[in-house]
Scaffold this active site. Structure first.
Site, PDB file in Angstrom:
ATOM      1  CE  LYS A   1      46.475  39.115  51.800  1.00  0.00           C
ATOM      2  NZ  LYS A   1      45.257  39.854  52.665  1.00  0.00           N
TER       3      LYS A   1
ATOM      4  NE  ARG B   1      42.277  35.801  48.830  1.00  0.00           N
ATOM      5  CZ  ARG B   1      42.782  36.772  48.350  1.00  0.00           C
ATOM      6  NH1 ARG B   1      43.749  36.781  47.457  1.00  0.00           N
ATOM      7  NH2 ARG B   1      42.287  37.902  48.702  1.00  0.00           N
TER       8      ARG B   1
ATOM      9  NE  ARG C   1      42.480  47.736  49.700  1.00  0.00           N
ATOM     10  CZ  ARG C   1      42.413  46.337  49.958  1.00  0.00           C
ATOM     11  NH1 ARG C   1      43.791  46.008  50.258  1.00  0.00           N
ATOM     12  NH2 ARG C   1      41.724  45.371  49.576  1.00  0.00           N
TER      13      ARG C   1
ATOM     14  NE  ARG D   1      40.740  45.807  45.625  1.00  0.00           N
ATOM     15  CZ  ARG D   1      41.340  44.828  46.010  1.00  0.00           C
ATOM     16  NH1 ARG D   1      42.811  44.998  46.315  1.00  0.00           N
ATOM     17  NH2 ARG D   1      40.874  43.724  46.501  1.00  0.00           N
TER      18      ARG D   1
ATOM     19  NE  ARG E   1      37.647  41.279  49.471  1.00  0.00           N
ATOM     20  CZ  ARG E   1      38.660  42.241  49.075  1.00  0.00           C
ATOM     21  NH1 ARG E   1      38.135  43.340  49.322  1.00  0.00           N
ATOM     22  NH2 ARG E   1      39.917  41.923  49.010  1.00  0.00           N
TER      23      ARG E   1
HETATM   24  P1  ADP Z   1      45.747  43.615  51.860  1.00  0.00           P
HETATM   25  O1  ADP Z   1      46.818  43.315  50.684  1.00  0.00           O
HETATM   26  O2  ADP Z   1      46.230  42.585  53.027  1.00  0.00           O
HETATM   27  O3  ADP Z   1      44.571  43.356  51.365  1.00  0.00           O
HETATM   28  P2  ADP Z   1      46.610  46.334  52.148  1.00  0.00           P
HETATM   29  O4  ADP Z   1      47.982  46.221  52.132  1.00  0.00           O
HETATM   30  O5  ADP Z   1      46.144  46.787  50.673  1.00  0.00           O
HETATM   31  O6  ADP Z   1      45.966  44.961  52.488  1.00  0.00           O
HETATM   32  O7  ADP Z   1      46.260  47.081  53.120  1.00  0.00           O
HETATM   33  C1  ADP Z   1      44.744  47.564  53.351  1.00  0.00           C
HETATM   34  C2  ADP Z   1      44.648  48.960  53.800  1.00  0.00           C
HETATM   35  O8  ADP Z   1      45.181  49.214  55.184  1.00  0.00           O
HETATM   36  C3  ADP Z   1      45.326  50.110  52.851  1.00  0.00           C
HETATM   37  O9  ADP Z   1      44.748  51.114  52.673  1.00  0.00           O
HETATM   38  C4  ADP Z   1      46.667  50.349  53.484  1.00  0.00           C
HETATM   39  O10 ADP Z   1      47.395  51.628  53.372  1.00  0.00           O
HETATM   40  C5  ADP Z   1      46.135  50.239  54.870  1.00  0.00           C
HETATM   41  N1  ADP Z   1      47.265  49.729  56.032  1.00  0.00           N
HETATM   42  C6  ADP Z   1      48.109  48.450  55.632  1.00  0.00           C
HETATM   43  N2  ADP Z   1      48.991  48.250  56.742  1.00  0.00           N
HETATM   44  C7  ADP Z   1      48.665  49.154  57.708  1.00  0.00           C
HETATM   45  C8  ADP Z   1      48.979  49.423  59.143  1.00  0.00           C
HETATM   46  N3  ADP Z   1      50.015  48.855  59.705  1.00  0.00           N
HETATM   47  N4  ADP Z   1      48.067  50.508  59.644  1.00  0.00           N
HETATM   48  C9  ADP Z   1      46.989  50.944  59.398  1.00  0.00           C
HETATM   49  N5  ADP Z   1      46.727  50.983  57.979  1.00  0.00           N
HETATM   50  C10 ADP Z   1      47.388  50.009  57.004  1.00  0.00           C
HETATM   51  P1  AMP Z   2      43.322  40.802  46.861  1.00  0.00           P
HETATM   52  O1  AMP Z   2      43.687  41.688  45.596  1.00  0.00           O
HETATM   53  O2  AMP Z   2      44.214  39.725  47.062  1.00  0.00           O
HETATM   54  O3  AMP Z   2      42.386  41.200  47.757  1.00  0.00           O
HETATM   55  O4  AMP Z   2      42.219  39.729  45.765  1.00  0.00           O
HETATM   56  C1  AMP Z   2      41.159  40.274  45.252  1.00  0.00           C
HETATM   57  C2  AMP Z   2      40.119  39.280  44.752  1.00  0.00           C
HETATM   58  O5  AMP Z   2      40.836  38.296  43.805  1.00  0.00           O
HETATM   59  C3  AMP Z   2      39.497  38.094  45.767  1.00  0.00           C
HETATM   60  O6  AMP Z   2      38.675  38.607  46.869  1.00  0.00           O
HETATM   61  C4  AMP Z   2      39.253  36.928  45.267  1.00  0.00           C
HETATM   62  O7  AMP Z   2      38.180  37.025  44.409  1.00  0.00           O
HETATM   63  C5  AMP Z   2      40.318  37.096  43.975  1.00  0.00           C
HETATM   64  N1  AMP Z   2      41.900  36.242  44.413  1.00  0.00           N
HETATM   65  C6  AMP Z   2      42.924  36.850  44.394  1.00  0.00           C
HETATM   66  N2  AMP Z   2      43.676  35.918  44.870  1.00  0.00           N
HETATM   67  C7  AMP Z   2      43.253  34.493  44.764  1.00  0.00           C
HETATM   68  C8  AMP Z   2      43.259  33.371  45.010  1.00  0.00           C
HETATM   69  N3  AMP Z   2      44.572  32.763  45.569  1.00  0.00           N
HETATM   70  N4  AMP Z   2      42.619  32.232  44.956  1.00  0.00           N
HETATM   71  C9  AMP Z   2      41.032  32.691  44.612  1.00  0.00           C
HETATM   72  N5  AMP Z   2      40.666  34.139  44.431  1.00  0.00           N
HETATM   73  C10 AMP Z   2      41.697  34.747  44.488  1.00  0.00           C
END
Ligand code: ADP
Ligand code: AMP
Length: 214
Positions: free
Chosen positions: A13, A88, A127, A160, A171
């Site tokens: 995302k 969410r 990541r 992280r 999660r």
């Molecule tokens: P989210 O915001 O949904 O938690 P991220 O955008 O941070 O996810 O992506 C999670 C991990 O996967 C990151 O390390 C990112 O670089 C990697 N990633 C994102 N999209 C792809 C893809 N299409 N193929 C492989 N790895 C990806």
């Molecule tokens: P993210 O960076 O989107 O993966 O979010 C990291 C963490 O922040 C999540 O696992 C939740 O604990 C908290 N968080 C982020 N957005 C929300 C939301 N919209 N509602 C509740 N918790 C959230």
């Protein structure tokens, strides 16, 4: 254009949201980034959110809804926005619908990035997140030019705490229980766009923009 990003943690995302924000000139609003900045700055909100985040749980709706509803009233959101990590839960989605409805507005696209659970753990363990600007990379799929250093702002990268495998499973459980029902919510509103998130980052981006550019 008002967009929300749906998908499991680690689906991609944030990666896509950043690219879309640049292409369409609208702000990328990540609630996770907002909470992490509050934790870093030791604010009251950060103190309240931290224990939930560390446990892989959602922060309570009342701590996030007003924050987002206020944020999207900012001037920089006049042309639209990309919400990443919000809503969410169904109550969060309903609160957002209500706030937009009051201004005769609605979400144009709920982009659902579909990635099976089996692929998520590998994504999360690889990541790396920038402590400065929140940009995310992957040690294999999206590496930085210089190891451990953010391409965008030069700050250092970290794994992280909540990306450690034991928290990732929690999660994912929370995602299936509380967030996945949003797919049906936005499908009913005709705003759902589902893309196969197992494809390369550039391919996922092309599939999304092909629809958004129409
Ligand atoms: P989210 O915001 O949904 O938690 P991220 O955008 O941070 O996810 O992506 C999670 C991990 O996967 C990151 O390390 C990112 O670089 C990697 N990633 C994102 N999209 C792809 C893809 N299409 N193929 C492989 N790895 C990806
Ligand atoms: P993210 O960076 O989107 O993966 O979010 C990291 C963490 O922040 C999540 O696992 C939740 O604990 C908290 N968080 C982020 N957005 C929300 C939301 N919209 N509602 C509740 N918790 C959230």
């Amino acid at each position: 254009m008002k967009i929300i990003m749906l998908g499991a943690p680690g689906a991609g995302k944030g990666t896509q949201a950043k690219m879309l924000a640049e292409r369409y000139g609208i702000p990328h609003i990540s609630t996770g980034d907002i909470f992490r900045a509050n934790i870093k700055n030791n604010t009251e909100l950060g103190k309240k959110a931290k224990s939930y985040m560390d446990a892989g749980e959602l922060v309570p709706d009342e701590l996030v809804v007003d924050l987002v509803v206020d944020r999207i009233k900012n001037k920089d959101c006049m042309k639209g926005f990309i919400l990443d990590g919000f809503p969410r839960t169904i109550p969060q989605a309903e609160a957002l619908d209500y706030a937009l409805n009051n201004q005769n507005e609605k979400i144009d696209y709920a982009i659902n990035i579909d990635v099976p659970d089996a692929a998520i753990v590998e994504r999360m363990s690889g990541r790396r997140a920038c402590v400065g600007c929140g940009a995310t990379y992957h040690v294999v799929y999206n590496p930085t030019k210089e190891e451990g250093i953010c391409d965008a702002c030069g700050e250092k990268l970290i794994l992280r705490d909540d990306d450690k495998p034991e928290t990732v499973q929690k999660r994912l459980d929370v995602y299936h229980e509380q967030t996945k029902p949003l797919i049906a919510h936005y499908e009913k509103k005709d705003s759902l766009l589902t893309v196969d998130g197992t494809q390369d980052i550039e391919v996922v981006f092309a599939k999304i923009t092909e629809v958004l550019d129409r």
